[in-house]
Design an enzyme around this catalytic site. Structure first.
Site, PDB file in Angstrom:
ATOM      1  CG  ASP A   1       1.309 -57.884 -66.044  1.00  0.00           C
ATOM      2  OD1 ASP A   1       1.611 -56.990 -67.159  1.00  0.00           O
ATOM      3  OD2 ASP A   1       1.270 -57.261 -64.805  1.00  0.00           O
TER       4      ASP A   1
ATOM      5  N   GLY B   1      -0.336 -62.006 -71.592  1.00  0.00           N
ATOM      6  CA  GLY B   1      -0.946 -61.655 -72.884  1.00  0.00           C
ATOM      7  C   GLY B   1      -1.188 -59.950 -72.592  1.00  0.00           C
TER       8      GLY B   1
ATOM      9  CG  PHE C   1      -4.560 -54.748 -70.317  1.00  0.00           C
ATOM     10  CD1 PHE C   1      -4.055 -53.595 -70.890  1.00  0.00           C
ATOM     11  CD2 PHE C   1      -3.682 -54.960 -68.894  1.00  0.00           C
ATOM     12  CE1 PHE C   1      -3.328 -52.722 -70.866  1.00  0.00           C
ATOM     13  CE2 PHE C   1      -2.711 -53.661 -68.627  1.00  0.00           C
ATOM     14  CZ  PHE C   1      -2.817 -52.655 -69.636  1.00  0.00           C
TER      15      PHE C   1
ATOM     16  CG  HIS D   1      -3.306 -44.882 -62.432  1.00  0.00           C
ATOM     17  ND1 HIS D   1      -2.583 -44.143 -61.341  1.00  0.00           N
ATOM     18  CD2 HIS D   1      -2.530 -45.806 -63.117  1.00  0.00           C
ATOM     19  CE1 HIS D   1      -1.621 -45.231 -61.073  1.00  0.00           C
ATOM     20  NE2 HIS D   1      -1.701 -45.998 -62.176  1.00  0.00           N
TER      21      HIS D   1
END
Length: 337
Positions: free
Chosen positions: A201, A227, A229, A247
């Protein structure tokens, strides 16, 4: 107006005014009323002294919430009801942080611009607050703490349901992408002793994870990596788990995230997206209102099975199955192609 018409009118009026209940619960959660009642009934005057509230106004708030089944009033004062128990901060699946979150200014004000979102198809958050929700939480540590607490509590119930419904056999290394403080990963690793994990995360999120993983007694099997994504995720894992991540984004941005996972996944690996899946038909479906929340706050969306199938196909995966869980979330499983 006949009886059926009157009933429909009353139901509609109740729905129109339901924002009042949400705000009342927010105030009670912010004041910590449920925690104060944990040891038994207390008078309004005692609660007012403990919270710094006006006794008369607090009594009116509690009277209203009692009429909705939260708290009950007797000669001894107000006490908890089963409906109010999850507002305690010391229960594993506490909803207190989420009740606080939905009434915070940035959340509440943004929902007030739902009309703008529907007319433009875009989230009004950036225009209202001058930054994204993620940037807002970076510069508002208290809001970030409440958000992380809310996500951790919500993930606790989902985690239990996921491990009860989904078979992780054959997975040796699991990357929890955007895993927050690690509640879901902790649940999965606790139920699968042969599994190793990587919690991934943003840098301002992961510092809180070590304590949670330690309490779950799985820290020795879990690495924490910081980091983005959108850039890269730890490579070579057997499975990539993304709960309530896809989502947050429209199809273009969600596709970027999944392509990063596709580039990292081991041959024969699994993509495990844990989300609400919108059901067909007109029946009650919480996913449809979560979908509006995504629209307003982030510009994202909840998806149907067909939506997921198209998204996976566009990002190098094929949809293999959808595994429902008791939490209302499903594991949307994909395989690289």
């Amino acid at each position: 107006m006949d009886t059926d018409g009157r009933s429909a009118w009353q139901t509609l009026l109740r729905l129109i005014n339901s924002y009042q209940v949400s705000q009342a619960i927010h105030v009670a959660a912010t004041l910590g009323i449920a925690d104060l009642l944990n040891d038994g009934p207390r008078s309004v005057e005692e609660l007012a002294r403990a919270t710094g509230a006006d006794p008369s106004a607090l009594g009116r708030l509690l009277r209203a919430l009692a009429s909705s089944g939260l708290f009950s009033r007797s000669d001894d004062g107000y006490q908890l009801t089963p409906l109010a128990e999850p507002l305690r901060s010391d229960v594993p699946d506490s909803l207190r942080a989420w009740a606080i979150r939905v009434g915070e200014p940035d959340f509440w004000d943004t929902w007030g611009h739902l009309l703008d979102a529907v007319k433009t198809g875009e989230s009004p958050y950036l225009a209202l607050h001058g930054m994204t929700p993620w940037a807002y939480r970076e510069v508002h540590p208290e809001a970030n703490e409440i958000f992380n607490q809310a996500m951790t509590a919500l993930s606790t119930g989902v985690g239990d349901a996921v491990v009860e419904s989904y078979d992780f056999s054959g997975v040796e290394l699991l990357v929890d992408v955007g895993g927050g403080e690690g509640a879901l990963l902790a649940a999965v690793l606790s139920a699968n002793s042969g599994l190793r994990g990587i919690l991934f995360d943003q840098p301002h999120v992961v510092p809180e994870a070590q304590a949670l993983l330690g309490r779950a007694e799985i820290a020795s099997r879990c690495e924490i990596v910081a980091g983005s994504f959108f850039d890269a995720v730890p490579a070579g894992a057997d499975a990539y788990l993304l709960k309530s991540i896809v989502h947050d984004w429209d199809d273009e941005a969600a596709g970027r995230i999944l392509r990063v996972c596709r580039a990292a996944i081991a041959p024969g690996g699994r993509l495990l997206v844990v989300e609400r899946v919108i059901r067909p038909g007109n029946g009650p479906d919480p996913a449809t209102y979560s979908d509006l929340n995504m629209l307003v706050m982030l510009g994202g969306r909840e998806r149907t099975e067909d939506d997921f199938e198209r998204l996976y196909a566009a990002t190098g995966f094929r949809l293999t199955r959808i595994v429902p869980t008791a939490s209302g979330f499903s594991v949307v499983e994909g395989a690289p192609v």
